[in-house]
Each structure stands twice: as C-alpha cells, then as structure tokens.
Design a protein around this motif. Structure first.
Motif, PDB file in Angstrom:
ATOM      1  N   ARG A  26      18.315  50.391   8.894  1.00  0.00           N
ATOM      2  CA  ARG A  26      18.432  48.760   8.343  1.00  0.00           C
ATOM      3  C   ARG A  26      19.124  47.973   9.258  1.00  0.00           C
ATOM      4  O   ARG A  26      19.873  47.218   8.867  1.00  0.00           O
ATOM      5  CB  ARG A  26      18.948  48.681   7.065  1.00  0.00           C
ATOM      6  CG  ARG A  26      17.909  49.413   5.981  1.00  0.00           C
ATOM      7  CD  ARG A  26      18.450  49.033   4.570  1.00  0.00           C
ATOM      8  NE  ARG A  26      17.770  49.788   3.582  1.00  0.00           N
ATOM      9  CZ  ARG A  26      17.979  49.803   2.289  1.00  0.00           C
ATOM     10  NH1 ARG A  26      19.048  49.387   1.963  1.00  0.00           N
ATOM     11  NH2 ARG A  26      17.139  50.525   1.592  1.00  0.00           N
ATOM     12  N   PHE A  27      18.938  48.018  10.595  1.00  0.00           N
ATOM     13  CA  PHE A  27      19.614  47.293  11.589  1.00  0.00           C
ATOM     14  C   PHE A  27      18.751  46.697  12.549  1.00  0.00           C
ATOM     15  O   PHE A  27      17.669  47.399  13.190  1.00  0.00           O
ATOM     16  CB  PHE A  27      20.603  48.360  12.514  1.00  0.00           C
ATOM     17  CG  PHE A  27      20.948  47.500  13.643  1.00  0.00           C
ATOM     18  CD1 PHE A  27      22.347  46.881  13.331  1.00  0.00           C
ATOM     19  CD2 PHE A  27      21.023  47.974  14.801  1.00  0.00           C
ATOM     20  CE1 PHE A  27      22.989  45.841  14.333  1.00  0.00           C
ATOM     21  CE2 PHE A  27      21.796  47.280  16.105  1.00  0.00           C
ATOM     22  CZ  PHE A  27      22.734  46.451  15.688  1.00  0.00           C
ATOM     23  N   ASP A  28      18.571  45.577  12.460  1.00  0.00           N
ATOM     24  CA  ASP A  28      17.653  44.696  13.521  1.00  0.00           C
ATOM     25  C   ASP A  28      18.394  44.347  14.674  1.00  0.00           C
ATOM     26  O   ASP A  28      19.173  43.456  14.843  1.00  0.00           O
ATOM     27  CB  ASP A  28      17.132  43.441  12.708  1.00  0.00           C
ATOM     28  CG  ASP A  28      16.118  42.758  13.560  1.00  0.00           C
ATOM     29  OD1 ASP A  28      15.868  43.160  14.571  1.00  0.00           O
ATOM     30  OD2 ASP A  28      15.613  42.002  12.791  1.00  0.00           O
ATOM     31  N   LEU A  29      18.156  44.876  15.786  1.00  0.00           N
ATOM     32  CA  LEU A  29      18.790  44.811  17.042  1.00  0.00           C
ATOM     33  C   LEU A  29      18.561  43.412  17.490  1.00  0.00           C
ATOM     34  O   LEU A  29      19.467  42.611  18.052  1.00  0.00           O
ATOM     35  CB  LEU A  29      18.500  45.986  18.116  1.00  0.00           C
ATOM     36  CG  LEU A  29      19.109  45.641  19.263  1.00  0.00           C
ATOM     37  CD1 LEU A  29      20.492  46.237  19.244  1.00  0.00           C
ATOM     38  CD2 LEU A  29      18.536  46.760  20.378  1.00  0.00           C
ATOM     39  N   VAL A  30      17.257  43.053  17.488  1.00  0.00           N
ATOM     40  CA  VAL A  30      17.231  41.457  18.077  1.00  0.00           C
ATOM     41  C   VAL A  30      17.879  40.485  17.201  1.00  0.00           C
ATOM     42  O   VAL A  30      18.532  39.675  17.838  1.00  0.00           O
ATOM     43  CB  VAL A  30      15.512  41.299  17.954  1.00  0.00           C
ATOM     44  CG1 VAL A  30      15.256  39.683  18.081  1.00  0.00           C
ATOM     45  CG2 VAL A  30      14.701  42.129  18.640  1.00  0.00           C
ATOM     46  N   ASN A  31      17.894  40.563  15.900  1.00  0.00           N
ATOM     47  CA  ASN A  31      18.896  39.716  15.133  1.00  0.00           C
ATOM     48  C   ASN A  31      20.375  39.845  15.524  1.00  0.00           C
ATOM     49  O   ASN A  31      20.763  38.820  15.675  1.00  0.00           O
ATOM     50  CB  ASN A  31      18.826  39.934  13.415  1.00  0.00           C
ATOM     51  CG  ASN A  31      17.481  39.140  12.975  1.00  0.00           C
ATOM     52  OD1 ASN A  31      16.956  38.328  13.580  1.00  0.00           O
ATOM     53  ND2 ASN A  31      17.116  39.493  11.732  1.00  0.00           N
ATOM     54  N   PHE A  32      20.742  41.190  15.771  1.00  0.00           N
ATOM     55  CA  PHE A  32      22.076  41.299  16.074  1.00  0.00           C
ATOM     56  C   PHE A  32      22.464  40.696  17.351  1.00  0.00           C
ATOM     57  O   PHE A  32      23.338  39.805  17.617  1.00  0.00           O
ATOM     58  CB  PHE A  32      22.510  42.778  16.215  1.00  0.00           C
ATOM     59  CG  PHE A  32      23.795  43.147  16.563  1.00  0.00           C
ATOM     60  CD1 PHE A  32      24.919  43.082  15.615  1.00  0.00           C
ATOM     61  CD2 PHE A  32      24.237  43.624  18.210  1.00  0.00           C
ATOM     62  CE1 PHE A  32      26.404  43.296  16.130  1.00  0.00           C
ATOM     63  CE2 PHE A  32      25.252  44.035  18.305  1.00  0.00           C
ATOM     64  CZ  PHE A  32      26.249  43.827  17.441  1.00  0.00           C
ATOM     65  N   LEU A  33      21.663  40.766  18.421  1.00  0.00           N
ATOM     66  CA  LEU A  33      21.948  40.249  19.600  1.00  0.00           C
ATOM     67  C   LEU A  33      21.609  38.753  19.795  1.00  0.00           C
ATOM     68  O   LEU A  33      22.191  37.919  20.435  1.00  0.00           O
ATOM     69  CB  LEU A  33      20.890  40.955  20.736  1.00  0.00           C
ATOM     70  CG  LEU A  33      21.200  42.404  21.101  1.00  0.00           C
ATOM     71  CD1 LEU A  33      20.199  42.965  22.048  1.00  0.00           C
ATOM     72  CD2 LEU A  33      22.422  42.528  21.624  1.00  0.00           C
TER      73      LEU A  33
END
Length: 64
Positions: A26-33
């Motif tokens: 449940r980790f969205d890398l694009v949103n995080f970056l």
C-alpha cells in the motif's frame, strides 16, 4: 524505433513495479516522490499509460 521500444518498456516496467508496491505494501512510490496528483505525478502516470498502449503492438507482432 528500437530506442522508443526500450523506453516504453522501461517506463512500463517502472509502472508495474509501482503497482506491485501498491498491491503488496500500500505504498505509492510516485505519490511519495512527486506528491499526491501533482502535475509531475500526473505526467508520470500518463507516460506509463501511453507506454502500455504503445506496447500493445507487440501482441500483433507475436503472431508473425
């Protein structure tokens, strides 16, 4: 054409890895970056989608 093929495949793989992270952790890398639906994240999502559509042509060639 080979450059475009490799670029599209690389972007599609990055998108697939992001979806794997979303599904497992449940980790969205694009949103995080890039932020939650910022202009840059929308561009990344659009490029992943366009790359996927471009890669559909490999199905047509696989029948040769």
């Amino acid at each position: 054409m080979k450059f475009l093929d490799c670029t599209a495949l690389t972007i599609a793989i990055i998108g697939a890895l992001n979806w794997g992270l979303i599904g497992i952790f449940r980790f969205d890398l694009v949103n995080f970056l890039f932020g939650n639906m910022s202009m840059l994240s929308r561009i990344v999502y659009t490029l992943v989608g366009l790359s996927g559509l471009y890669l559909f042509r490999f199905f047509a060639r696989s029948g040769d």
